[in-house]
Design an enzyme around this catalytic site. Structure first.
Site, PDB file in Angstrom:
ATOM      1  N   CYS A 129       0.830  -1.204   0.000  1.00  0.00           N
ATOM      2  CA  CYS A 129       0.000   0.000   0.000  1.00  0.00           C
ATOM      3  C   CYS A 129       0.872   1.265   0.000  1.00  0.00           C
ATOM      4  O   CYS A 129       1.519   1.548  -0.985  1.00  0.00           O
ATOM      5  CB  CYS A 129      -0.974  -0.054   1.187  1.00  0.00           C
ATOM      6  SG  CYS A 129      -2.343   1.076   1.015  1.00  0.00           S
ATOM      7  N   HIS A 135      -3.519  -5.846   1.108  1.00  0.00           N
ATOM      8  CA  HIS A 135      -2.895  -6.087   2.415  1.00  0.00           C
ATOM      9  C   HIS A 135      -2.984  -7.561   2.821  1.00  0.00           C
ATOM     10  O   HIS A 135      -3.963  -7.956   3.468  1.00  0.00           O
ATOM     11  CB  HIS A 135      -3.629  -5.274   3.481  1.00  0.00           C
ATOM     12  CG  HIS A 135      -3.432  -3.806   3.374  1.00  0.00           C
ATOM     13  ND1 HIS A 135      -2.425  -3.147   4.026  1.00  0.00           N
ATOM     14  CD2 HIS A 135      -4.112  -2.859   2.685  1.00  0.00           C
ATOM     15  CE1 HIS A 135      -2.481  -1.847   3.752  1.00  0.00           C
ATOM     16  NE2 HIS A 135      -3.503  -1.640   2.941  1.00  0.00           N
ATOM     17  N   GLU A 186      -1.422  -8.897   5.161  1.00  0.00           N
ATOM     18  CA  GLU A 186      -1.298  -8.951   6.627  1.00  0.00           C
ATOM     19  C   GLU A 186      -2.658  -8.801   7.328  1.00  0.00           C
ATOM     20  O   GLU A 186      -2.785  -9.060   8.510  1.00  0.00           O
ATOM     21  CB  GLU A 186      -0.302  -7.894   7.126  1.00  0.00           C
ATOM     22  CG  GLU A 186      -0.805  -6.457   7.212  1.00  0.00           C
ATOM     23  CD  GLU A 186      -0.756  -5.707   5.885  1.00  0.00           C
ATOM     24  OE1 GLU A 186      -0.657  -6.361   4.824  1.00  0.00           O
ATOM     25  OE2 GLU A 186      -0.844  -4.463   5.916  1.00  0.00           O
TER      26      GLU A 186
END
Lengths: 224, 78
Positions: A85, A201, A203
């Site tokens: 990002c 993302h 994560e």
């Protein structure tokens, strides 16, 4: 595997990525951007967020940080560098990755789940991923990847396009493009395939109880 | 001396903000606006008396930080 997450003023996904890395047994260290030396590390992560409040252009100020000189040296030696990002935006501004991330086509901040298709299979990041389509989250205002025809051709010829936005069955269509990115591009690699920048993302997708575990495939592939 | 710089998106790059401004103007009844391009304006105080040196400095600043040459142009206007 040893990892280092760089924190900039305004980073806000630094702890999320640290949490995910630790979950998959990376030995992780956090590092403030003003440091001038990297610890011994295999992977450097530039996390998501809004470094320097997105002043001037997203990622442009962070790209001039002291530690970035060391990150460039690390990547020149073949070390892994991952930008997620805002981290992708920073990599673009350092010149480590080509092209640019413009404002989303419809001028809206987009925060939603998307499907991405793994289109590169020969990099360290994706070579072990069996799943072709992953459900990951995006949250950004400037994720509209743009590059001229020559750069796009080079990216295609060198197999540098890592991820494309797609639908649930892997179809890469205009409808499944959330932000107007050229060729539905969601992530790219450098020529040597050791630097990856991507808008989604992984994560945020490491806990089934919260919403998805599709991030697991990425971190596991990276570990092997 | 003071140097002013204007940074604009290159012609071939879509400027969604400019487009929205143009559409809004049309919606407001101002029908003669065909295109709006939005840019950035900087005033830079450079500690230099020689205007040529100041300009060289400004060029350097524009290239290294103020613009991304892939999508933006700059113009030093004074």
């Amino acid at each position: 595997m040893k990892s280092t997450v760089i924190i900039f003023p305004g980073s806000n996904c630094d702890r999320d990525i640290a949490n995910a890395l630790q979950k998959y047994n990376f030995q992780n260290k956090m590092l403030w951007h003003n440091e001038t030396e990297l610890p011994k590390t295999d992977l450097v992560v530039l996390p998501g967020g809004f470094s320097y409040g997105d002043y001037l252009r997203t990622g442009s100020i962070a790209a001039k940080s002291k530690i970035i000189t060391e990150v460039i040296k690390h990547s020149n030696k073949g070390g892994l560098v991952l930008g997620i990002c805002n981290g992708f935006q920073i990599l673009i501004e350092t010149g480590l990755l080509p092209g640019i991330l413009l404002r989303n086509k419809k001028l809206k901040f987009i925060s939603k789940d998307v499907y991405v298709k793994v289109t590169n299979k020969n990099s360290k990041y994706f070579k072990e991923i069996k799943q072709k389509v992953l459900k990951w989250h995006i949250a950004h205002n400037e994720g509209n990847f743009f590059a001229n025809k020559n750069i796009i051709k080079k990216l295609q010829d060198n197999d540098q396009i890592a991820l494309k936005y797609c639908d649930a069955s892997g179809g890469i269509k205009q409808d499944s493009n959330p932000n107007g990115s050229i060729e539905n591009i969601a992530g790219i690699l450098n020529e040597q395939k050791n630097i990856l920048g991507m808008m989604p993302h992984p994560e945020r997708a490491v806990n089934e109880d919260i919403y998805s575990n599709d991030g697991k495939f990425f971190f596991e592939s990276l570990l092997t | 001396m003071k140097i002013s710089v204007i940074v604009t998106l290159k012609k071939e790059v879509l400027d969604p903000q400019g487009k929205v401004i143009q559409q809004t103007l049309n919606n407001m009844g101002i029908k003669n606006v065909n295109e709006v391009r939005q840019g950035k304006y900087f005033e830079i105080e450079i500690n230099e008396k020689d205007p040529n040196k100041a300009k060289d400095s400004a060029e350097d600043i524009c290239k290294k930080l103020l613009t991304n040459s892939i999508v933006e142009n700059y113009k030093i206007i004074s």
